[in-house]
Motif scaffolding. Structure first.
Motif, PDB file in Angstrom:
ATOM      1  N   TRP A   1      -2.405 -12.275  -7.877  1.00 36.34           N
ATOM      2  CA  TRP A   1      -3.410 -11.514  -7.182  1.00 36.34           C
ATOM      3  C   TRP A   1      -4.107 -10.416  -8.030  1.00 36.34           C
ATOM      4  O   TRP A   1      -5.063 -10.250  -7.920  1.00 36.34           O
ATOM      5  N   VAL A   2      -3.311  -9.633  -8.796  1.00 39.52           N
ATOM      6  CA  VAL A   2      -3.581  -8.600  -9.555  1.00 39.52           C
ATOM      7  C   VAL A   2      -4.418  -9.226 -10.878  1.00 39.52           C
ATOM      8  O   VAL A   2      -5.511  -8.934 -11.067  1.00 39.52           O
ATOM      9  N   ALA A   3      -3.976 -10.462 -11.211  1.00 40.17           N
ATOM     10  CA  ALA A   3      -4.542 -10.960 -12.368  1.00 40.17           C
ATOM     11  C   ALA A   3      -5.914 -11.510 -12.255  1.00 40.17           C
ATOM     12  O   ALA A   3      -6.874 -11.922 -13.061  1.00 40.17           O
ATOM     13  N   THR A   4      -6.253 -11.927 -11.029  1.00 39.12           N
ATOM     14  CA  THR A   4      -7.564 -12.474 -10.488  1.00 39.12           C
ATOM     15  C   THR A   4      -8.767 -11.207 -10.348  1.00 39.12           C
ATOM     16  O   THR A   4      -9.573 -11.407  -9.866  1.00 39.12           O
ATOM     17  N   GLY A   5      -8.217  -9.940 -10.347  1.00 34.95           N
ATOM     18  CA  GLY A   5      -8.882  -8.706 -10.388  1.00 34.95           C
ATOM     19  C   GLY A   5      -8.860  -8.022  -9.270  1.00 34.95           C
ATOM     20  O   GLY A   5      -9.822  -7.124  -9.126  1.00 34.95           O
ATOM     21  N   ASN A   6      -8.002  -8.250  -8.285  1.00 34.67           N
ATOM     22  CA  ASN A   6      -7.947  -7.568  -7.282  1.00 34.67           C
ATOM     23  C   ASN A   6      -7.164  -6.050  -7.593  1.00 34.67           C
ATOM     24  O   ASN A   6      -5.966  -6.119  -8.206  1.00 34.67           O
ATOM     25  N   THR A   7      -7.576  -5.085  -6.930  1.00 31.22           N
ATOM     26  CA  THR A   7      -6.791  -3.697  -7.156  1.00 31.22           C
ATOM     27  C   THR A   7      -6.681  -3.288  -5.634  1.00 31.22           C
ATOM     28  O   THR A   7      -6.176  -1.964  -5.522  1.00 31.22           O
ATOM     29  N   THR A   8      -6.344  -4.028  -4.732  1.00 37.93           N
ATOM     30  CA  THR A   8      -5.959  -3.471  -3.558  1.00 37.93           C
ATOM     31  C   THR A   8      -4.714  -4.185  -3.002  1.00 37.93           C
ATOM     32  O   THR A   8      -4.499  -5.293  -3.612  1.00 37.93           O
ATOM     33  N   CYS A   9      -4.097  -3.561  -2.110  1.00 46.53           N
ATOM     34  CA  CYS A   9      -2.978  -3.821  -1.431  1.00 46.53           C
ATOM     35  C   CYS A   9      -3.313  -5.211  -0.490  1.00 46.53           C
ATOM     36  O   CYS A   9      -4.143  -4.926   0.425  1.00 46.53           O
ATOM     37  N   PRO A  10      -2.573  -6.601  -0.542  1.00 44.62           N
ATOM     38  CA  PRO A  10      -3.022  -7.617   0.350  1.00 44.62           C
ATOM     39  C   PRO A  10      -3.178  -7.419   1.444  1.00 44.62           C
ATOM     40  O   PRO A  10      -3.715  -7.817   2.207  1.00 44.62           O
ATOM     41  N   VAL A  11      -2.073  -6.558   1.946  1.00 44.37           N
ATOM     42  CA  VAL A  11      -1.696  -6.345   3.446  1.00 44.37           C
ATOM     43  C   VAL A  11      -2.436  -5.062   3.989  1.00 44.37           C
ATOM     44  O   VAL A  11      -3.141  -5.177   4.943  1.00 44.37           O
ATOM     45  N   THR A  12      -2.239  -4.044   3.319  1.00 43.97           N
ATOM     46  CA  THR A  12      -2.906  -2.753   3.787  1.00 43.97           C
ATOM     47  C   THR A  12      -4.247  -2.584   3.448  1.00 43.97           C
ATOM     48  O   THR A  12      -5.128  -1.824   3.988  1.00 43.97           O
ATOM     49  N   ARG A  13      -4.891  -3.258   2.606  1.00 45.56           N
ATOM     50  CA  ARG A  13      -6.127  -3.150   1.790  1.00 45.56           C
ATOM     51  C   ARG A  13      -6.246  -1.625   1.205  1.00 45.56           C
ATOM     52  O   ARG A  13      -7.310  -1.448   0.911  1.00 45.56           O
TER      53      ARG A  13
ATOM     54  N   GLN B   1       4.495  -1.983   0.126  1.00 44.87           N
ATOM     55  CA  GLN B   1       4.691  -3.413   0.712  1.00 44.87           C
ATOM     56  C   GLN B   1       5.173  -4.271  -0.435  1.00 44.87           C
ATOM     57  O   GLN B   1       5.463  -4.070  -1.577  1.00 44.87           O
ATOM     58  N   THR B   2       6.038  -5.303   0.322  1.00 39.27           N
ATOM     59  CA  THR B   2       6.906  -6.014  -0.805  1.00 39.27           C
ATOM     60  C   THR B   2       6.269  -7.612  -0.833  1.00 39.27           C
ATOM     61  O   THR B   2       5.792  -8.138   0.258  1.00 39.27           O
ATOM     62  N   TYR B   3       6.258  -8.003  -1.960  1.00 35.41           N
ATOM     63  CA  TYR B   3       5.598  -9.601  -2.113  1.00 35.41           C
ATOM     64  C   TYR B   3       6.620 -10.189  -3.316  1.00 35.41           C
ATOM     65  O   TYR B   3       7.286  -9.747  -3.789  1.00 35.41           O
ATOM     66  N   ASP B   4       6.296 -11.483  -3.296  1.00 37.86           N
ATOM     67  CA  ASP B   4       6.996 -12.200  -4.280  1.00 37.86           C
ATOM     68  C   ASP B   4       6.279 -11.948  -5.727  1.00 37.86           C
ATOM     69  O   ASP B   4       5.143 -11.885  -5.711  1.00 37.86           O
ATOM     70  N   ARG B   5       7.077 -11.771  -6.570  1.00 39.30           N
ATOM     71  CA  ARG B   5       6.451 -11.401  -7.826  1.00 39.30           C
ATOM     72  C   ARG B   5       5.440 -12.314  -8.401  1.00 39.30           C
ATOM     73  O   ARG B   5       4.273 -11.849  -8.858  1.00 39.30           O
TER      74      ARG B   5
ATOM     75  N   ASP C   1      -1.143   2.175  -8.837  1.00 36.14           N
ATOM     76  CA  ASP C   1      -0.510   1.921 -10.243  1.00 36.14           C
ATOM     77  C   ASP C   1       0.052   0.275 -10.067  1.00 36.14           C
ATOM     78  O   ASP C   1      -0.079   0.149  -8.740  1.00 36.14           O
ATOM     79  N   PHE C   2       0.022  -0.329 -10.876  1.00 32.40           N
ATOM     80  CA  PHE C   2       0.337  -1.686 -10.867  1.00 32.40           C
ATOM     81  C   PHE C   2       1.832  -2.063 -11.160  1.00 32.40           C
ATOM     82  O   PHE C   2       2.224  -3.060 -11.608  1.00 32.40           O
TER      83      PHE C   2
END
Length: 416
Positions: free
Chosen positions: A47-59, A37-41, A64-65
């Motif tokens: 998203w990752v900095a707040t502790g999320n470890t999943t892809c926002p779209v596919t979950r 999936q593609t996102y704006d950097r 890796d990051f």
């Protein structure tokens, strides 16, 4: 920003696949994650900095990051922006890619190794400086690789013989880009040879080196809690002279003014050595330059003036400058509440010490300024100082205004 504008305002619909799935705005730096999936950097990094470890779209879990730039999509977005210029859309600039950790490690090792040729080490530092200038992200990557310790060691590599080279100057320029911990500040502040070395750099032929040296001195003083260590730094030979000389630079180099006043204020926090600042000519340069500072720096300059007026030599020096009192009176209620408080405090010190200053203040129109001040929304401390000045100057008021002022003091000024 184009991505923040509503389609109805532009009369054009932003293609769905050009929008970031997180922010729903036009992507400026599209990157692809491990799920494809593609996102704006900026959005996916937040998203990752707040502790999320999943892809926002596919979950799906992010294996890796690593963020891979999607150059093809970015070029398509840029082409679309150009094609829709008539609708007020500006072309997004090509973003600079963040530094790779492997490259940063390699450059730091190259610079730190004394066995490498001098030019190779210097080149590595210059590349690191360029990366650090590019973005906060790059500075974060560089800092995470023990860079500050390496830069400190490189800066003071020649401290024993007091010589400085371009290698030292590049290390200094890099070091002031990063915040230092208290222990790092103490490590520098407690080494007299290092502080003498920095003071010597204040007289370097390069204005950039002088300013960077002053910047590091300010960082170290501000980051040191020990009043004894602060006094020790302020007592280094010619440190005040170097900083004050920098403030005399033309306003065509504004960073010299900004860093110079920050360093002077920090050094003057040590009350034991304020007389040295006065002896070095601080009074003349502060008054002469006061009009050249922006709001924040003017506040700092006024705070420094008030600090120096807490010593007899400072009061005498500022009272001896013909523009001191008129400028301070004019400053009241002009710049900010904080500036007003510092100006009132300085005028109180000067007028307490000198009847001549009292007469100058009255001639400059201080009575009207003080009456306005005590009725304003300024700080309580500023009002208290104004009340003290009104009482102090009572005998100096012109006869035609003394009646009104007496009425005002009786009805408006709260006793203290």
């Amino acid at each position: 920003m184009p991505g923040s504008l509503e389609p109805l305002d532009l009369s054009v619909q932003i293609p769905y696949h050009f929008r970031c799935p997180i922010s729903l705005e036009l992507m400026r730096d599209p990157v692809t994650v491990s799920t494809g999936q593609t996102y704006d950097r900026s959005s996916i990094e937040s998203w990752v900095a707040t502790g999320n470890t999943t892809c926002p779209v596919t979950r799906s879990p992010l294996t890796d990051f690593t963020l891979i730039p999607n150059h093809t999509l970015r070029r398509l977005i840029q082409d679309w922006c150009v094609a829709n210029r008539a609708f007020g859309i500006e072309r997004i600039p090509t973003p600079k890619q963040p530094a790779e950790p492997s490259l940063v490690r390699s450059l730091l090792n190259q610079a730190a190794s004394e066995s490498n040729p001098y030019e190779s080490r210097l080149s590595a530092l210059r590349r690191l400086r360029g990366l650090a200038r590019d973005s906060d992200k790059n500075r974060s990557v560089i800092s995470s690789h023990n860079a500050r310790e390496i830069f400190v060691n490189l800066l003071f590599e020649n401290v024993a013989n007091s010589n400085s080279t371009d290698l030292n100057h590049e290390a200094l320029a890099l070091l002031v880009m990063f915040p230092l911990t208290e222990s790092e500040c103490v490590c520098i502040a407690s080494d007299s040879e290092r502080m003498i070395y920095l003071a010597n750099l204040l007289f370097n032929s390069s204005i950039e080196v002088r300013v960077n040296s002053a910047a590091l001195i300010e960082i170290v003083v501000a980051g040191t809690k020990s009043s004894d260590l602060r006094a020790q730094i302020s007592n280094v030979d010619e440190i005040f002279e170097g900083v004050i000389e920098m403030l005399k630079n033309p306003i065509s180099y504004p960073r010299a003014l900004k860093i110079g006043i920050k360093a002077l204020f920090a050094l003057c926090l040590a009350k034991q050595t304020r007389h040295r600042a006065v002896a070095a000519g601080a009074a003349d340069v502060l008054i002469d330059r006061l009009a050249d500072f922006d709001k924040c720096d003017a506040e700092r300059a006024l705070a420094t003036i008030e600090l120096l007026c807490r010593v007899p030599a400072g009061c005498e020096a500022f009272a001896g400058h013909a523009l001191t009192v008129p400028l301070l009176v004019k400053t009241i209620l002009k710049i900010s509440d904080r500036a007003t408080e510092y100006a009132a405090g300085t005028l109180l010190a000067l007028c307490t010490a000198s009847e001549q200053s009292q007469r100058e203040a009255v001639s400059a129109g201080i009575l009207t300024q003080l009456l306005l001040l005590v009725q304003s929304d300024c700080t309580d401390r500023a009002k208290r100082k104004a009340q003290m000045l009104l009482k102090l100057l009572r005998d100096s008021w012109p006869e035609e205004s003394s009646g009104n002022s007496d009425d005002f003091v009786c009805s408006e000024v709260v006793p203290f």
